[in-house]
Design a protein around this motif. Structure first.
Motif, PDB file in Angstrom:
ATOM      1  N   GLY A   7       5.170  -1.405  16.791  1.00 27.51           N
ATOM      2  CA  GLY A   7       6.026  -0.626  15.900  1.00 27.51           C
ATOM      3  C   GLY A   7       5.682  -0.797  14.438  1.00 27.51           C
ATOM      4  N   ALA A   8       4.410  -1.156  14.123  1.00 28.25           N
ATOM      5  CA  ALA A   8       4.051  -1.388  12.719  1.00 28.25           C
ATOM      6  C   ALA A   8       4.203  -0.125  11.886  1.00 28.25           C
ATOM      7  CB  ALA A   8       2.616  -1.918  12.625  1.00 28.25           C
ATOM      8  N   ASP A   9       3.807   1.022  12.459  1.00 22.13           N
ATOM      9  CA  ASP A   9       3.927   2.273  11.708  1.00 22.13           C
ATOM     10  C   ASP A   9       5.372   2.582  11.365  1.00 22.13           C
ATOM     11  OD1 ASP A   9       1.249   2.625  11.694  1.00 22.13           O
ATOM     12  OD2 ASP A   9       1.187   4.201  13.222  1.00 22.13           O
ATOM     13  N   ALA A  33      -1.449   8.235   3.092  1.00 21.35           N
ATOM     14  CA  ALA A  33      -2.471   7.437   2.425  1.00 21.35           C
ATOM     15  C   ALA A  33      -2.160   5.943   2.543  1.00 21.35           C
ATOM     16  CB  ALA A  33      -2.583   7.850   0.955  1.00 21.35           C
ATOM     17  N   TYR A  34      -0.879   5.607   2.436  1.00 23.55           N
ATOM     18  CA  TYR A  34      -0.483   4.198   2.549  1.00 23.55           C
ATOM     19  C   TYR A  34      -0.755   3.679   3.960  1.00 23.55           C
ATOM     20  CZ  TYR A  34       2.577   0.095   2.686  1.00 23.55           C
ATOM     21  OH  TYR A  34       3.077  -1.169   2.842  1.00 23.55           O
ATOM     22  N   LEU A  35      -0.374   4.434   4.988  1.00 23.50           N
ATOM     23  CA  LEU A  35      -0.614   4.000   6.367  1.00 23.50           C
ATOM     24  C   LEU A  35      -2.102   3.851   6.635  1.00 23.50           C
ATOM     25  CD1 LEU A  35       1.974   6.218   8.291  1.00 23.50           C
ATOM     26  CD2 LEU A  35       2.201   3.824   7.632  1.00 23.50           C
ATOM     27  N   SER A  36      -2.906   4.780   6.104  1.00 26.93           N
ATOM     28  CA  SER A  36      -4.348   4.679   6.283  1.00 26.93           C
ATOM     29  C   SER A  36      -4.916   3.451   5.576  1.00 26.93           C
ATOM     30  CB  SER A  36      -5.014   5.948   5.758  1.00 26.93           C
ATOM     31  OG  SER A  36      -6.418   5.860   5.839  1.00 26.93           O
ATOM     32  N   ALA A  37      -4.402   3.172   4.359  1.00 27.61           N
ATOM     33  CA  ALA A  37      -4.899   2.011   3.617  1.00 27.61           C
ATOM     34  C   ALA A  37      -4.546   0.709   4.321  1.00 27.61           C
ATOM     35  CB  ALA A  37      -4.323   2.027   2.203  1.00 27.61           C
ATOM     36  N   GLY A  42      -5.711  -4.135   7.046  1.00 21.97           N
ATOM     37  CA  GLY A  42      -5.099  -5.013   8.034  1.00 21.97           C
ATOM     38  C   GLY A  42      -3.687  -5.408   7.644  1.00 21.97           C
ATOM     39  N   LEU A  43      -2.753  -5.225   8.571  1.00 24.13           N
ATOM     40  CA  LEU A  43      -1.350  -5.527   8.288  1.00 24.13           C
ATOM     41  C   LEU A  43      -1.092  -7.021   8.171  1.00 24.13           C
ATOM     42  CD1 LEU A  43       1.467  -4.324   7.952  1.00 24.13           C
ATOM     43  CD2 LEU A  43       1.746  -4.404  10.428  1.00 24.13           C
ATOM     44  N   ARG A  46      -0.845  -9.930   3.889  1.00 18.64           N
ATOM     45  CA  ARG A  46       0.315  -9.467   3.120  1.00 18.64           C
ATOM     46  C   ARG A  46      -0.083  -9.017   1.720  1.00 18.64           C
ATOM     47  NH1 ARG A  46       3.710 -12.053  -0.315  1.00 18.64           N
ATOM     48  NH2 ARG A  46       2.810 -14.080   0.160  1.00 18.64           N
ATOM     49  N   ALA A  47      -1.006  -9.730   1.075  1.00 19.57           N
ATOM     50  CA  ALA A  47      -1.419  -9.368  -0.282  1.00 19.57           C
ATOM     51  C   ALA A  47      -2.107  -8.011  -0.301  1.00 19.57           C
ATOM     52  CB  ALA A  47      -2.346 -10.434  -0.857  1.00 19.57           C
ATOM     53  N   ALA A  48      -2.951  -7.768   0.711  1.00 16.27           N
ATOM     54  CA  ALA A  48      -3.640  -6.482   0.771  1.00 16.27           C
ATOM     55  C   ALA A  48      -2.653  -5.348   1.058  1.00 16.27           C
ATOM     56  CB  ALA A  48      -4.731  -6.522   1.831  1.00 16.27           C
ATOM     57  N   THR A  49      -1.665  -5.619   1.931  1.00 20.33           N
ATOM     58  CA  THR A  49      -0.649  -4.609   2.224  1.00 20.33           C
ATOM     59  C   THR A  49       0.158  -4.271   0.971  1.00 20.33           C
ATOM     60  OG1 THR A  49      -0.467  -5.397   4.482  1.00 20.33           O
ATOM     61  CG2 THR A  49       1.356  -4.089   3.662  1.00 20.33           C
TER      62      THR A  49
END
Length: 366
Positions: A7-9, A33-37, A42-43, A46-49
């Motif tokens: 259920g990440a999306d 764009a956010y979901l693609s990024a 990688g979820l 956390r910093a990259a998200t």
């Protein structure tokens, strides 16, 4: 809460909705764009998200603080430093044996998507804070505004599939059949474009919004079915409809600027409204009247309230557009705005192309 793989999306989409509720103009394109990024970085990181969200969901510096607040509340963690670098994406290799046409087509599609995304961000930017290049691009985007004049019921009746019986047409149809019964013809009252009147504040406090508002007025005049009238108000009342009938928008703005004597002057809205009602009251009767002003009145606010109340009694609708109305934390405390609020039907923001599109929809439905 901490998002899991399952259920990440749904978690991320819910986060984008929370960011939009906080006042950040998150569109469907920004969400994708956010979901693609996040899928790329990688979820689990956390910093990259966090950084992916700042890059794809935020369009101006004012959005960053709201984004950080929602990120902390949604994920129940401290937001990482904004300067933390994003982990490098995996290298992409191009197979040089592929057909050249396919590669060029892919590059064109990527460029088109990037341009569309940039235009969408620009639509929500405050027009007074744009650079010269951004203003030029925004001027081109005004052509995308959909202008539909409001309609009113006309006295003349027209043929229709539903409505009252049309005796004359029914009788003529029967006579054409030598008196035999014919299909009953119906009619209803037709519709005509309702007049739209724009009163644009060109005082010093509105100087950053004068050019976009005139471009908006030009679109209304061009698409108003000949029923639009435009005036500038500041220290005096100036009728500029004839200048804005020029088809080219840049030439129309130059012509309008040549006839307006009080650019960036003071604000005496009460007196100019009184002058409008004294000289051109007929134009306001039954019309949709749009007043674009920040409400910084130098004259008597009571006079302004009295004149807007008079206008409200004869107009079909009165819409007040304030360029500061869409900014975070805005309160209608200016003397002029506070005085007229009881006498207007709609109070809208007017600081971006997106808010101008909303205004056009309100006018069309009036």
């Amino acid at each position: 809460m901490t998002p899991s793989t399952t259920g990440a999306d749904e978690v991320l989409v819910g986060f984008t909705r929370a960011v939009r509720s906080a006042g950040v103009p998150v569109t469907a394109d920004r969400t994708r764009a956010y979901l693609s990024a996040v899928a790329t970085v990688g979820l689990d990181d956390r910093a990259a998200t966090y950084t992916a969200g700042r890059a794809t969901l935020c369009g101006c510096p004012e959005d960053l603080e709201r984004y950080d607040r929602v990120f902390r509340e949604w994920f129940a963690v401290e937001a990482p430093p904004a300067t933390r670098p994003v982990p490098p994406r995996p290298a992409t290799y191009v197979d040089l044996t592929d057909e050249g046409d396919e590669g060029e087509g892919s590059g064109d599609a990527e460029a088109a998507r990037a341009a569309a995304s940039a235009d969408e961000v620009l639509r929500h930017r405050d027009v007074a804070a744009l650079s010269t290049a951004e203003r030029q691009r925004l001027a081109a985007l005004f052509a995308t505004l959909q202008v539909r004049p409001p309609l009113r019921r006309a006295a003349r009746r027209v043929p229709a599939r539903r409505g009252d019986i049309d005796p004359s047409r029914t009788l003529r149809a029967s006579l054409r059949q030598l008196g035999e019964p014919a299909e009953i013809r119906l009619r209803r009252r037709g519709r005509r474009p309702r007049r739209v009147v724009l009163l644009l504040d060109v005082s010093g406090s509105m100087s950053g919004y004068a050019d976009p508002l005139l471009r908006l007025a030009h679109r209304v005049v061009q698409g108003g079915g000949g029923r639009a009238e435009v005036f500038t108000v500041g220290t005096r009342l100036t009728h500029i409809t004839r200048a804005l009938r020029t088809r080219d928008p840049d030439a129309a703005l130059v012509a309008a600027g040549a006839v307006v004597p009080d650019w960036s002057g003071g604000t005496r809205l009460g007196e100019t409204m009184r002058a409008f009602l004294a000289r051109r009251r007929d134009l306001a009767r039954g019309a949709v009247v749009v007043i674009a002003s920040d409400g910084w009145e130098r004259g008597d606010p009571a006079l302004l309230a009295e004149q807007v109340a008079r206008l409200h009694r004869i107009a079909h609708r009165v819409v007040w557009v304030n360029p500061h109305g869409g900014k975070a934390g805005y309160q209608p405390v200016q003397r002029g705005v506070a005085a007229v609020l009881p006498h207007v039907d709609s109070f809208l923001a007017g600081h971006s192309l997106a808010t101008y599109a909303e205004l056009m929809e309100v006018v069309a439905r009036a």
